[in-house]
Design a protein around this motif. Structure first.
Motif, PDB file in Angstrom:
ATOM      1  N   GLU A  60      -1.427 -11.713  19.560  1.00 25.60           N
ATOM      2  CA  GLU A  60      -2.620 -12.494  19.254  1.00 25.60           C
ATOM      3  C   GLU A  60      -3.754 -11.607  18.737  1.00 25.60           C
ATOM      4  OE1 GLU A  60      -2.513 -15.731  19.396  1.00 25.60           O
ATOM      5  OE2 GLU A  60      -0.486 -15.733  20.209  1.00 25.60           O
ATOM      6  N   THR A  62      -6.532  -9.943  16.817  1.00 24.19           N
ATOM      7  CA  THR A  62      -7.363 -10.198  15.637  1.00 24.19           C
ATOM      8  C   THR A  62      -8.571  -9.272  15.693  1.00 24.19           C
ATOM      9  OG1 THR A  62      -8.682 -11.936  16.720  1.00 24.19           O
ATOM     10  CG2 THR A  62      -6.683 -12.630  15.533  1.00 24.19           C
ATOM     11  N   GLN A  64     -12.439  -8.723  13.497  1.00 24.87           N
ATOM     12  CA  GLN A  64     -13.348  -9.007  12.399  1.00 24.87           C
ATOM     13  C   GLN A  64     -14.176  -7.757  12.123  1.00 24.87           C
ATOM     14  OE1 GLN A  64     -13.630 -11.112  15.330  1.00 24.87           O
ATOM     15  NE2 GLN A  64     -11.929 -12.291  14.514  1.00 24.87           N
ATOM     16  N   GLU A 150     -11.376 -10.868   8.242  1.00 26.36           N
ATOM     17  CA  GLU A 150     -10.731 -11.067   9.541  1.00 26.36           C
ATOM     18  C   GLU A 150      -9.273 -10.673   9.395  1.00 26.36           C
ATOM     19  OE1 GLU A 150      -9.247 -14.847  12.055  1.00 26.36           O
ATOM     20  OE2 GLU A 150     -11.428 -14.611  11.991  1.00 26.36           O
ATOM     21  N   SER A 152      -5.487 -10.380  11.231  1.00 27.49           N
ATOM     22  CA  SER A 152      -4.661 -10.900  12.322  1.00 27.49           C
ATOM     23  C   SER A 152      -3.254 -10.336  12.205  1.00 27.49           C
ATOM     24  CB  SER A 152      -4.600 -12.432  12.283  1.00 27.49           C
ATOM     25  OG  SER A 152      -5.889 -12.993  12.341  1.00 27.49           O
TER      26      SER A 152
END
Length: 279
Positions: A60, A62, A64, A150, A152
Motif C-alpha cells: 500500500e 504511496t 507524495q 503521487e 504508488s
C-alpha cells in the motif's frame, strides 16, 4: 569361597561404576544441541533484518512529493550518480526494489503512467521521491517548475505485472532508437483522457507532513522535539478531528525553502516524510 555372596556384591559395584562413568557423557551430549541451535538461528535473523530495513515491501506504499526531472548536466555535476534514458518510462527510487512497478499520478489533471524502477542504487537528494524522465513529464503534462507527483507501488500480485512486464523488457532494447511518441504503455486499462494544457506556476503552496497523532499532547511533544533538535522554529499542529492531530512544517511558497526545511528535518530520521499541497 562363597560365590553366592560375592557375585551379587560384584554386580552392585559394577552398576554403580557404570552410572558414574555415564554421568559426564550426559553433560557433554546435553550442551551440544544448544551450540548447534545458536549457530543455525543467528545467521538467518541477521539476513532478514538487513532486507527489511533496506527496501519497501508495503504493497500500500504511496508517497507524495516532488520528482527530480533527469537531465544530462545533473549527472555531469554528480547530483545524480547514474544515467537515465530520457526516452524511457523508467525511474530511480532509493528504497523500492529494482524492477518493481509504480504508478505515477499528476494530481493536477489525474493523468497516470506506469513506470519501472530501473535502479535503487542511484544516489540523489532525499528531498525528491524519485528521478523521472522527460518522457514521463510529457505523458503526465507536468509543470517542470512544479513537478509534484503521487507515487504508488504496484504489488507483485497485480495482474498488471504479469501482463505488462514483458513490454518494459522490450522497451529497454528499443528506447535508444525509437522516438518518444513511438512507444505506448497502457495505464491499467484507464480510458484515454482529453489532453490538458500544462499549467503555469501559480498558487504554489506546500507543507511538509511530519506525522499524525491520536492525542494533542503527543503532537505537542513532537513540536518541542523539533524545536530542541533542529533549527526549525515554526512547526505547527493542524487539528483534523477530535482524535487526529497533524504536525506540519510550512506552508511554503518556494521550492527552495521547502528543500531547506526538508533537509533540516531529515536529521531526525522520520519515516516517509510527505510533501502535501495546500488547497
Amino acid at each position: 569361597m562363597n560365590f553366592k555372596i560375592i557375585f551379587p556384591v560384584f554386580l552392585l559395584f559394577f552398576f554403580i561404576g557404570c552410572k558414574q562413568l555415564d554421568e559426564p557423557q550426559k553433560k557433554i551430549i546435553k550442551t551440544e544441541p544448544e551450540i548447534i541451535k545458536e549457530k543455525v538461528t543467528t545467521k538467518p535473523s541477521e539476513d532478514i533484518e538487513e532486507d527489511s530495513s533496506k527496501y519497501i515491501f508495503d504493497r500500500e506504499y504511496t508517497n507524495q512529493g516532488f520528482a527530480l526531472i533527469y537531465e544530462e548536466n545533473l549527472f555531469n555535476e554528480k547530483s545524480i550518480s547514474k544515467k537515465l534514458d530520457n526516452r524511457s518510462l523508467f525511474i530511480f527510487h532509493a528504497k523500492i526494489r529494482k524492477n518493481s512497478f509504480v504508478k505515477i499520478t499528476n494530481p493536477e489533471n489525474t493523468k497516470t503512467v506506469i513506470a519501472q524502477v530501473i535502479s535503487n542504487k542511484a544516489t540523489f537528494s532525499n528531498f525528491y521521491n524519485s528521478v523521472i524522465t522527460k518522457r514521463i513529464v510529457d505523458e503526465l503534462l507536468l509543470d517542470e517548475n512544479e513537478p509534484y507527483v503521487e507515487l504508488s507501488l504496484i504489488s507483485n500480485e497485480s495482474t498488471f505485472v504479469a501482463k505488462k512486464a514483458k513490454t518494459f523488457d522490450e522497451e529497454k532494447k528499443v528506447a535508444q532508437k525509437a522516438p518518444v511518441d513511438g512507444i505506448t504503455i497502457d495505464n491499467l486499462g484507464t480510458k484515454e483522457k482529453k489532453e490538458l494544457p500544462k499549467t503555469t506556476q501559480s498558487n504554489f503552496l506546500y507543507s511538509i507532513k511530519i506525522a499524525d497523532f491520536y492525542y494533542k499532547d503527543s503532537a505537542e511533544n513532537m513540536i518541542q522535539r523539533i524545536k530542541d533538535e533542529t533549527k526549525i522554529t515554526n512547526p505547527v499542529i493542524k487539528k483534523l478531528s477530535q482524535t487526529k492531530y497533524r504536525v506540519l512544517l510550512g506552508p511554503f511558497n518556494d521550492i527552495k525553502k521547502i528543500q531547506e526545511s526538508f533537509d533540516e528535518i531529515e536529521k531526525l530520521n522520520f519515516e516517509n516524510l510527505k510533501i502535501i499541497k495546500d488547497v
